[in-house]
Scaffold this motif. Sequence first.
Motif, short mmCIF file in Angstrom:
data_model
loop_
_atom_site.label_atom_id
_atom_site.label_comp_id
_atom_site.label_asym_id
_atom_site.label_seq_id
_atom_site.Cartn_x
_atom_site.Cartn_y
_atom_site.Cartn_z
N LEU A 1 0.83 -1.21 0.00
CA LEU A 1 0.00 0.00 0.00
C LEU A 1 0.87 1.26 0.00
O LEU A 1 0.57 2.23 -0.70
CB LEU A 1 -0.92 0.02 1.22
N GLY A 2 1.95 1.23 0.78
CA GLY A 2 2.85 2.37 0.84
C GLY A 2 3.51 2.65 -0.49
O GLY A 2 3.73 3.81 -0.87
N ALA A 3 3.81 1.58 -1.22
CA ALA A 3 4.47 1.74 -2.52
C ALA A 3 3.51 2.18 -3.61
O ALA A 3 3.91 2.86 -4.56
CB ALA A 3 5.13 0.42 -2.91
N THR A 4 2.24 1.80 -3.48
CA THR A 4 1.28 2.06 -4.56
C THR A 4 0.37 3.26 -4.32
O THR A 4 -0.16 3.85 -5.28
CB THR A 4 0.39 0.82 -4.80
N THR A 5 0.17 3.64 -3.06
CA THR A 5 -0.78 4.72 -2.78
C THR A 5 -0.14 5.95 -2.13
O THR A 5 -0.79 6.98 -2.00
CB THR A 5 -1.92 4.23 -1.85
N THR A 6 1.11 5.84 -1.70
CA THR A 6 1.80 6.98 -1.09
C THR A 6 3.19 7.12 -1.71
O THR A 6 3.58 6.35 -2.58
CB THR A 6 1.95 6.81 0.43
N ALA B 1 9.31 6.79 -2.81
CA ALA B 1 9.62 7.64 -3.97
C ALA B 1 10.97 8.33 -3.82
O ALA B 1 11.30 8.89 -2.77
CB ALA B 1 8.53 8.69 -4.14
N GLY B 2 11.77 8.26 -4.87
CA GLY B 2 13.05 8.95 -4.92
C GLY B 2 14.14 8.38 -4.04
O GLY B 2 15.19 9.01 -3.88
N GLN B 3 13.91 7.21 -3.48
CA GLN B 3 14.89 6.60 -2.58
C GLN B 3 15.88 5.69 -3.32
O GLN B 3 15.53 5.09 -4.34
CB GLN B 3 14.17 5.78 -1.50
N LYS B 4 17.07 5.62 -2.78
CA LYS B 4 18.06 4.69 -3.32
C LYS B 4 17.63 3.26 -2.99
O LYS B 4 16.85 3.05 -2.05
CB LYS B 4 19.44 4.96 -2.71
N VAL B 5 18.18 2.30 -3.72
CA VAL B 5 17.78 0.90 -3.54
C VAL B 5 18.01 0.45 -2.10
O VAL B 5 17.15 -0.18 -1.49
CB VAL B 5 18.56 -0.02 -4.51
#
Length: 209
Positions: free
Chosen positions: A69-74, A78-82
């Motif tokens: 959910l965090g990856a798809t809705t918020t 975002a913008g983070q290194k691997v």
Amino acid sequence: MNEKTKRLTTTGVLIALATILSLIKVFEWPFGGSITLASMVPIVVLGYKYGVKWGLFSGLVYGILQAILGATTTSAFAGQKVINIILIALIDYLIAFSVVGLSGMFKGKIKNDTVSIALGGGIAVLLRLAAHFTSGLILWGSYAEWFFTDVMNNGSGEKILNTFSGTSLAALYSLIYNAAYMIPEMIITVVVVIVLMAVKPIRKNIVES
């Protein structure tokens, strides 16, 4: 329905309920972090009903769903290194939500089940706070100056910036930021659990595995 099937069904329903409740925000801080409608309670119940091992497993599954959910809705990733994405997923989601399943840590050790689950649930949510605090210290400490300059701009932020720096400043930032929503979340969780335990049929269902 045999016991294994019943346990899996109950677990699935409660994890789904926790996920739905996590989407209902009672309050959202303008600087980030939100208080949900008792979303930790279903995981606390699972940890108490079936024990800490199953609770940890249930919390882990719930954490995976929260990460999705965090990856798809918020913009959680975002913008983070691997490496940062891996650490966020591990600390802020997998570990943070798994430990909520430790709510049954006092079952059988404290005779009063209401006290046992309330205390265990409260500590379990505080352990989640500890996980978020660690993540904040490691990954988000660079936001400390912004937080104390732009968010806490009533004079106290300036005093903090003049007193603390480096790791201590990052630690204070992480503690204030995460406690702002996790302490209310803990209070809500404990209160709701106590209310549920006051209803005899529900208490019986929670206590019996």
